[in-house]
Enzyme design. Structure first.
Site, PDB file in Angstrom:
ATOM      1  N   ASP A 280       0.438  -0.805   0.399  1.00 17.28           N
ATOM      2  CA  ASP A 280      -0.108  -0.201   0.450  1.00 17.28           C
ATOM      3  C   ASP A 280       0.811   1.204  -0.102  1.00 17.28           C
ATOM      4  O   ASP A 280       0.143   2.509   0.067  1.00 17.28           O
ATOM      5  CB  ASP A 280      -0.870  -0.210   1.006  1.00 17.28           C
ATOM      6  CG  ASP A 280      -2.065  -0.665   0.859  1.00 17.28           C
ATOM      7  OD1 ASP A 280      -2.464  -0.754   0.213  1.00 17.28           O
ATOM      8  OD2 ASP A 280      -2.820  -0.698   1.537  1.00 17.28           O
TER       9      ASP A 280
ATOM     10  N   ARG B 157       0.733  -1.546   7.987  1.00 19.96           N
ATOM     11  CA  ARG B 157       0.775  -0.343   7.097  1.00 19.96           C
ATOM     12  C   ARG B 157       2.094   0.343   7.437  1.00 19.96           C
ATOM     13  O   ARG B 157       2.682   1.745   7.655  1.00 19.96           O
ATOM     14  CB  ARG B 157      -0.265   0.105   6.155  1.00 19.96           C
ATOM     15  CG  ARG B 157      -1.176  -0.239   5.295  1.00 19.96           C
ATOM     16  CD  ARG B 157      -1.742   0.822   4.795  1.00 19.96           C
ATOM     17  NE  ARG B 157      -1.358   1.913   4.028  1.00 19.96           N
ATOM     18  CZ  ARG B 157      -1.752   3.354   3.311  1.00 19.96           C
ATOM     19  NH1 ARG B 157      -3.140   3.065   3.333  1.00 19.96           N
ATOM     20  NH2 ARG B 157      -0.578   4.187   2.383  1.00 19.96           N
TER      21      ARG B 157
ATOM     22  N   ARG C 251     -10.184   5.401  10.465  1.00 18.85           N
ATOM     23  CA  ARG C 251      -8.808   5.780  10.840  1.00 18.85           C
ATOM     24  C   ARG C 251      -7.315   6.162  11.646  1.00 18.85           C
ATOM     25  O   ARG C 251      -7.265   6.170  12.776  1.00 18.85           O
ATOM     26  CB  ARG C 251      -7.544   5.507   9.623  1.00 18.85           C
ATOM     27  CG  ARG C 251      -8.960   5.043   8.775  1.00 18.85           C
ATOM     28  CD  ARG C 251      -8.126   2.701   8.109  1.00 18.85           C
ATOM     29  NE  ARG C 251      -7.980   2.136   7.721  1.00 18.85           N
ATOM     30  CZ  ARG C 251      -6.983   2.154   6.819  1.00 18.85           C
ATOM     31  NH1 ARG C 251      -6.424   2.853   6.401  1.00 18.85           N
ATOM     32  NH2 ARG C 251      -8.102   1.277   5.725  1.00 18.85           N
TER      33      ARG C 251
ATOM     34  N   HIS D 203     -11.245   7.110   4.510  1.00 17.80           N
ATOM     35  CA  HIS D 203     -10.777   8.294   4.989  1.00 17.80           C
ATOM     36  C   HIS D 203     -11.030   9.673   4.575  1.00 17.80           C
ATOM     37  O   HIS D 203     -11.915   9.112   3.579  1.00 17.80           O
ATOM     38  CB  HIS D 203      -9.526   7.829   3.524  1.00 17.80           C
ATOM     39  CG  HIS D 203      -7.882   6.780   4.357  1.00 17.80           C
ATOM     40  ND1 HIS D 203      -7.565   6.041   3.846  1.00 17.80           N
ATOM     41  CD2 HIS D 203      -7.898   6.779   5.334  1.00 17.80           C
ATOM     42  CE1 HIS D 203      -6.487   5.255   4.582  1.00 17.80           C
ATOM     43  NE2 HIS D 203      -6.837   6.934   5.588  1.00 17.80           N
TER      44      HIS D 203
ATOM     45  N   CYS E 129      -5.056   9.329  -3.065  1.00 19.77           N
ATOM     46  CA  CYS E 129      -4.401   8.327  -2.566  1.00 19.77           C
ATOM     47  C   CYS E 129      -3.084   8.627  -3.271  1.00 19.77           C
ATOM     48  O   CYS E 129      -2.108   7.837  -2.212  1.00 19.77           O
ATOM     49  CB  CYS E 129      -5.133   7.309  -2.942  1.00 19.77           C
ATOM     50  SG  CYS E 129      -6.580   6.759  -1.968  1.00 19.77           S
TER      51      CYS E 129
HETATM   52  N1  ARG Z   1      -5.094   0.286   1.067  1.00 19.30           N
HETATM   53  C1  ARG Z   1      -5.805   1.144   1.022  1.00 19.30           C
HETATM   54  C2  ARG Z   1      -5.436   1.157   3.137  1.00 19.30           C
HETATM   55  O1  ARG Z   1      -7.018   0.844   3.457  1.00 19.30           O
HETATM   56  C3  ARG Z   1      -5.428   2.123   0.426  1.00 19.30           C
HETATM   57  C4  ARG Z   1      -5.055   3.985   0.841  1.00 19.30           C
HETATM   58  C5  ARG Z   1      -6.045   4.318  -0.320  1.00 19.30           C
HETATM   59  N2  ARG Z   1      -5.885   6.062   0.743  1.00 19.30           N
HETATM   60  C6  ARG Z   1      -6.014   7.260   0.701  1.00 19.30           C
HETATM   61  N3  ARG Z   1      -5.326   8.115   0.955  1.00 19.30           N
HETATM   62  N4  ARG Z   1      -7.199   6.859   1.192  1.00 19.30           N
HETATM   63  O2  ARG Z   1      -5.237   1.856   3.346  1.00 19.30           O
END
Ligand code: ARG
Length: 279
Positions: free
Chosen positions: A78, A103, A148, A177, A271
């Site tokens: 990612d 991550r 998040r 997000h 992203c």
């Molecule tokens: N697979 C990543 C996650 O779930 C995607 C992140 C996408 N990034 C963003 N800025 N929305 O964290």
């Protein structure tokens, strides 16, 4: 008979050159699932992801922007989502601190890049996923929470980055997000999908941005709000046809950028780009 008072909008939109940090999807794959878009059993095509990402980078460069590239690290599929790597305002860098262990190692990879390029870095104490949840406007930072970034991180961002932070609560797991549900188009002009926010946050957005473009659920669900604007050009998913019409009517120049491979991980244009705001 007098015409209804219209909100004044510029007739000709001006783009401002920007600097972006991007990370090629060399190691892109969907090997775990931390949002509803990620289905590890579905095959991914890394070569296609790289080709789509290259087009985005070339478009940004062609529009006169500077694009810096950070080396991708194996084992961090990612890392292509550079927006999550940090938040940079007036040359000050607030590091990311990821919610999910998969991550976590991306945060030091990005802070090393910034340190190597001479930026002071504040190591975040609270969980925050960079520009995924912090969107910088001309006057403030809009800050997401709910999936998040911790609400407790918002005060840290205000202190470190020196701009007032307005907290917004996300409630739909598809839009985990802030940058999947809201985009900054110009200094204090935004577009967003109201249904992604709690009723209180919807009220705040209506008050702060009565003139915002309100996106349909269809346009939000194809990630049309995960867009990058330079004040004139708006790069976004070509499937977001309703938004493309509305942006055109407002004098913007939308440009479709298909990142279908990256959508398998729940990401699109915004992203993939981290704006580096120097003083
Ligand atoms: N697979 C990543 C996650 O779930 C995607 C992140 C996408 N990034 C963003 N800025 N929305 O964290």
């Amino acid at each position: 008979m007098s015409a209804p008072a219209a909100v004044a909008r510029p007739t000709r939109r001006e783009s401002r050159p920007r600097r972006y940090l991007m990370c090629p999807p060399t190691h892109f794959d969907v090997t775990y699932s931390i949002n509803p878009w990620m289905e590890p059993e579905k095959p991914t095509d890394t070569a296609l992801a790289v080709a789509q990402w290259d087009r985005l980078r070339n478009l940004l460069v062609g529009l006169g922007h500077e694009v810096n590239v950070i080396d991708p690290e194996p084992g961090l599929p990612d890392m292509v989502f550079a927006a999550n790597g940090a938040t940079v305002v007036d040359g000050r860098v607030l590091s990311a601190r990821f919610r999910h262990p998969q991550r976590a190692a991306e945060a030091p990879a990005y802070t090393s890049w910034f340190r190597a390029h001479g930026y002071p870095v504040h190591e975040a104490e609270h969980v925050n996923e960079g520009e995924g949840d912090y969107l910088v406007t001309g006057t403030r930072i809009l800050a997401g929470s709910g999936f998040r970034t911790e609400p407790s991180a918002h005060a840290e961002a205000e202190r470190v980055l020196g701009r007032p932070v307005v907290g917004l609560e996300l409630v739909d797991p598809r839009f985990y997000h802030l940058d999947t549900a809201l985009a900054v188009l110009d200094t204090d002009e935004i577009m967003y999908f109201p249904g992604a926010f709690s009723p209180d946050s919807q009220r705040i957005l209506r008050q702060l941005y009565p003139d915002a473009v309100r996106a349909s659920e269809e346009d939000a669900a194809v990630f049309g709000l995960n867009a990058v604007s330079d004040g004139r050009h708006v790069l976004l998913a070509p499937q977001a046809v309703g938004l493309i019409d509305r942006l055109t009517a407002r004098g913007f120049a939308p440009i479709g950028v298909d990142l279908s491979e990256l959508l398998k991980s729940g990401g699109s244009v915004k992203c993939c780009t981290l704006e580096v705001r120097d003083r």
